[in-house]
Scaffold this motif. Structure first.
Motif, PDB file in Angstrom:
ATOM      1  N   SER A  29     106.119 -12.314  22.815  1.00 48.17           N
ATOM      2  CA  SER A  29     106.089 -11.495  21.617  1.00 48.17           C
ATOM      3  C   SER A  29     104.701 -11.523  21.020  1.00 48.17           C
ATOM      4  N   ASP A  80     105.791  -6.528  18.844  1.00 45.49           N
ATOM      5  CA  ASP A  80     106.367  -6.070  20.090  1.00 45.49           C
ATOM      6  C   ASP A  80     106.916  -7.266  20.849  1.00 45.49           C
ATOM      7  N   TYR A  81     107.767  -6.965  21.822  1.00 46.84           N
ATOM      8  CA  TYR A  81     108.468  -8.013  22.538  1.00 46.84           C
ATOM      9  C   TYR A  81     108.561  -7.677  24.012  1.00 46.84           C
ATOM     10  N   LYS A 102     113.895  -8.706  23.897  1.00 46.42           N
ATOM     11  CA  LYS A 102     114.147  -7.702  22.873  1.00 46.42           C
ATOM     12  C   LYS A 102     115.582  -7.781  22.373  1.00 46.42           C
ATOM     13  N   VAL A 162      97.975  -2.734  16.899  1.00 46.72           N
ATOM     14  CA  VAL A 162      98.878  -3.240  17.917  1.00 46.72           C
ATOM     15  C   VAL A 162      98.232  -4.456  18.559  1.00 46.72           C
ATOM     16  N   THR A 194      98.561  -7.733  24.533  1.00 48.80           N
ATOM     17  CA  THR A 194      99.689  -8.365  25.209  1.00 48.80           C
ATOM     18  C   THR A 194      99.296  -9.298  26.336  1.00 48.80           C
TER      19      THR A 194
END
Length: 127
Positions: free
Chosen positions: A49, A59-60, A65, A106, A109
């Motif tokens: 995450s 986000d995941y 999720k 954002v 990741t």
């Protein structure tokens, strides 16, 4: 010495919950990105995450999720990963990581984007 310290791991039965904490020292959590990553037995490190401090957008990974929730208490300089409906496959050492400063909406990741890392906390999900 890492400026990030994880805590809250432990042993839990499948379906149970844990709340992991990542306390940050030396940085004010205003503009940042924090990510959680994990490394299970015999597995590669994987992202779990991520959250952007600027936007609050989180986000995941698909695998978590609907079960995990990431949040940050800026006043306490602490990020939290609430983990519900835990599965045996969630068993891993969980690491929090920090990008600072970070002004994007954002969070990145990839683990390679994170400069600062905690030492990890063990989560074991077993009957």
């Amino acid at each position: 010495q890492s400026p990030l310290v994880e805590s809250g791991g432990g042993l839990v039965q499948p379906g149970g919950s844990l709340r992991l904490s990542c306390e940050v020292s030396g940085f004010t959590l205003d503009y940042y990105a924090i990510g959680w990553f994990r490394q299970g037995p015999g597995r590669e490190r994987e992202g779990v995450s991520w959250i952007s401090g600027r936007s609050g957008i989180a986000d995941y990974a698909d695998s978590v999720k609907g079960r995990f929730t990431i949040s940050t208490d800026n006043a306490k300089n602490t990020n939290y990963l609430q983990m519900n409906s835990l599965k045996p496959d969630d068993t891993a050492v969980y690491y929090c990581a920090l990008v600072y400063p970070y002004y994007g909406n954002v969070a990145p990741t990839s683990h390679s984007d994170y400069r600062y890392w905690g030492q990890g906390t063990q989560v074991t999900v077993s009957s």
